[in-house]
Scaffold this active site. Structure first.
Site, PDB file in Angstrom:
ATOM      1  N   LYS A  74       1.045  -1.571   0.336  1.00  0.00           N
ATOM      2  CA  LYS A  74      -0.216   0.103   0.092  1.00  0.00           C
ATOM      3  C   LYS A  74       0.429   0.673   0.619  1.00  0.00           C
ATOM      4  O   LYS A  74       2.091   1.300   0.553  1.00  0.00           O
ATOM      5  CB  LYS A  74      -0.695   0.010   1.210  1.00  0.00           C
ATOM      6  CG  LYS A  74      -1.874   1.073   1.526  1.00  0.00           C
ATOM      7  CD  LYS A  74      -2.923   0.824   2.535  1.00  0.00           C
ATOM      8  CE  LYS A  74      -4.093   1.841   2.488  1.00  0.00           C
ATOM      9  NZ  LYS A  74      -4.925   1.599   4.248  1.00  0.00           N
ATOM     10  N   SER A 149      -9.640   1.642   2.752  1.00  0.00           N
ATOM     11  CA  SER A 149      -9.354   2.519   1.834  1.00  0.00           C
ATOM     12  C   SER A 149      -8.154   1.106   1.204  1.00  0.00           C
ATOM     13  O   SER A 149      -7.473   2.148   0.507  1.00  0.00           O
ATOM     14  CB  SER A 149      -8.196   3.380   2.552  1.00  0.00           C
ATOM     15  OG  SER A 149      -7.465   2.883   3.865  1.00  0.00           O
ATOM     16  N   SER A 173     -10.072  -1.225   7.563  1.00  0.00           N
ATOM     17  CA  SER A 173      -9.261  -0.940   5.885  1.00  0.00           C
ATOM     18  C   SER A 173      -8.263  -1.961   5.071  1.00  0.00           C
ATOM     19  O   SER A 173      -7.687  -1.865   4.147  1.00  0.00           O
ATOM     20  CB  SER A 173      -7.975   0.776   5.310  1.00  0.00           C
ATOM     21  OG  SER A 173      -8.811   1.788   5.125  1.00  0.00           O
TER      22      SER A 173
HETATM   23  N1  GLN Z   1     -13.190   4.392   6.334  1.00  0.00           N
HETATM   24  C1  GLN Z   1     -12.184   4.334   7.547  1.00  0.00           C
HETATM   25  C2  GLN Z   1     -12.038   5.730   7.273  1.00  0.00           C
HETATM   26  O1  GLN Z   1     -12.405   6.247   6.328  1.00  0.00           O
HETATM   27  C3  GLN Z   1     -10.958   3.253   7.780  1.00  0.00           C
HETATM   28  C4  GLN Z   1     -10.258   3.885   7.282  1.00  0.00           C
HETATM   29  C5  GLN Z   1      -8.753   2.618   7.825  1.00  0.00           C
HETATM   30  O2  GLN Z   1      -9.486   2.016   7.993  1.00  0.00           O
HETATM   31  N2  GLN Z   1      -7.991   3.158   6.794  1.00  0.00           N
HETATM   32  O3  GLN Z   1     -11.781   6.401   8.040  1.00  0.00           O
END
Ligand code: GLN
Length: 480
Positions: A74, A149, A173
């Site tokens: 990532k 994400s 994510s």
């Molecule tokens: N979807 C969640 C957010 O927008 C989690 C994102 C993540 O785990 N990096 O914060």
């Protein structure tokens, strides 16, 4: 192909690492323009590494177990000398000056880094549509999102561009994109894996973890990256008493799984509820028992997260000021003063969702509101932690869905931040409580992949990974 199959092939000289890398890049070149999993490819690094491995094999010398395994990373985790953008315009020209600890550990394992994957900008989002650089499509249905994400990492593994990947999970994510793309994803216990070299988003929630094609592969990758690190004071020594790779299956069959009523009461689509029931029956067939448990503060998780997370974001992202790292303004730009430079750089360099979180976070921390929001959220966080402690008095592991439904269409939720936030209802509590959570593809018939979640006690990754391996070993994949 799984990592162990790859290992066997490599060591039995069915193929060389160089051949594998060449084939992989051919596949990526022809298919990734449609999927959009990668932001950067690292062919020079990968080819050099493959040649090194082939020469070690030719000499008949020993190699570490993950040697030659192609991995995707990532693009929020630093690899020295390579671009790292966090999918943000503000870091579009930034080059990492050091290796994250997980990268250092994987380099010692002689893995091959294929490329850096797309994400929601600074890992804020649930669909990868918040990337300022490109969108990523779900390899199972190109009209749908891969989740987020870490959508690029999940899509890369699902598309066969890598045998595993690294992601980060602050509120879901890793687990949610794993579920949407039909791969395995592990969010380790907070502190199990060093966060050094992961760009900080919400520091009390962030964890790095692996994606893989099987639970066994995820276990191998987790084993390689976990452990204490002097550069991350929240990291904790690996518990060597646990056998992650060869679990005691007969002991696992005696486990008790807790079903939290709050997760199954509402909000889940019918096909998801049906799939969860089928998985429960499959697990029961393996011998495990189910007991009802209650996590009464679940309904406050979302509001707790969306106070604590933005608060930490607003502090962490203050460092991207257009002066440090790389500038975003054209070289000829001459600001009147420093404040103007900050305004212009951040205004131009940060996307809408990131700005929304910074503003929210600054508000909940501001004088006069701090106690009403931030302090209250911390108090509720303690109650959520306690809920899990109580549930783990009755159950060894908690069984839950990952998402309320399967992957949604691209564009379906991008103008509705609240419905995007609701995506994370089943994953956020695990981050709030600092627990390990594993997303496993359900072996049930379905048009789009469905994941189920096993939540473990703190530092008991062995329980959830062991049960996951048992499930994969004994429950056959559904016939098409
Ligand atoms: N979807 C969640 C957010 O927008 C989690 C994102 C993540 O785990 N990096 O914060």
């Amino acid at each position: 192909m799984t990592i162990s199959e790859f290992n066997k092939g490599l060591r039995n000289k069915e193929f060389s690492a160089s051949e594998a890398v060449k084939k992989l890049y051919q596949k990526i070149k022809s298919e990734d323009p449609t999927i959009g999993a990668f932001l950067t490819l690292l062919p020079d690094l990968a080819i050099a590494q493959a040649q090194k491995i082939d020469s070690v094999i030719a000499k008949g010398e020993n190699l570490p177990p993950l040697a030659g395994v192609p991995l995707a990373v990532k693009d929020i985790i630093l690899i020295e000398g390579q671009a790292c953008t966090a999918a943000s315009k503000i870091l579009e020209h930034y080059t990492a000056s050091y290796d994250a600890t997980v990268i250092k550990k994987l380099k010692e394992q002689e893995v091959i880094f294929v490329g850096k994957t797309n994400l929601d900008e600074f890992a804020m989002g649930s669909s990868t549509e918040n990337s300022a650089l490109q969108i990523t499509r779900n390899p199972h249905d190109l009209e749908r999102v891969p989740g987020g994400s870490s959508g690029g990492s999940a899509a890369a593994v699902a598309a066969g561009f890598a045998l595993g990947a690294l992601g980060s999970d602050t509120g879901g994510s890793i687990r949610q994109p794993a579920a949407f793309c039909g791969v395995v994803g592990l969010k380790p216990t907070y502190g199990a894996v060093s966060r050094y070299g992961l760009m900080a988003m919400a520091s009390s929630l962030d964890q790095i973890g692996p994606f893989a094609n099987s639970v066994e592969d995820a276990s191998l990758l987790f084993q390689a990256i976990r452990g204490e690190d002097k550069f991350d004071s929240t990291s904790t020594p690996a518990d060597d008493g646990q056998d992650l790779i060869a679990p005691d299956f007969s002991a696992l069959k005696n486990m008790t799984l807790g079903i939290p009523s709050e997760y199954f009461e509402s909000g889940m689509e019918n096909n998801m509820a049906k799939a969860m029931e089928q998985v429960k029956e499959q697990l029961q067939d393996l011998g495990v028992k189910f007991v009802p448990v209650s996590l009464p503060h679940t309904k406050y998780s979302l509001s707790t997260y969306y106070i604590i997370q933005p608060a930490e974001v607003s502090a962490n992202l203050a460092r991207y000021d257009g002066v440090r790292y790389e500038g975003v303004m054209p070289a000829e730009y001459l600001p009147n003063d420093l404040q103007e430079l900050y305004f212009e750089s951040r205004g131009k360099g940060l996307g809408a969702e990131v700005k929304r979180r910074i503003i929210l976070g600054t508000f909940v921390l501001s004088s006069g509101y701090h106690d009403a929001y931030y302090k209250k959220a911390q108090q509720v966080r303690a109650l959520i932690v306690k809920d899990f402690e109580d549930a783990f008095q009755k159950a060894d592991v908690i069984f839950a869905p990952v998402t309320p439904h399967t992957a949604f269409k691209i564009g379906e939720k991008s103008n509705d931040p609240l419905s995007m936030y609701l995506e994370d209802a089943y994953t956020l509590p695990v981050n709030i409580a600092g627990l390990p959570g594993l997303s496993i593809p359900a072996r049930v018939k379905s048009d789009m992949p469905i994941g189920f979640q096993l939540i473990g006690k703190r530092f008991r990754e062995a329980d959830i990974l062991g049960l996951g391996q048992l499930y994969e070993k004994e429950i056959p994949p559904p016939s098409l």
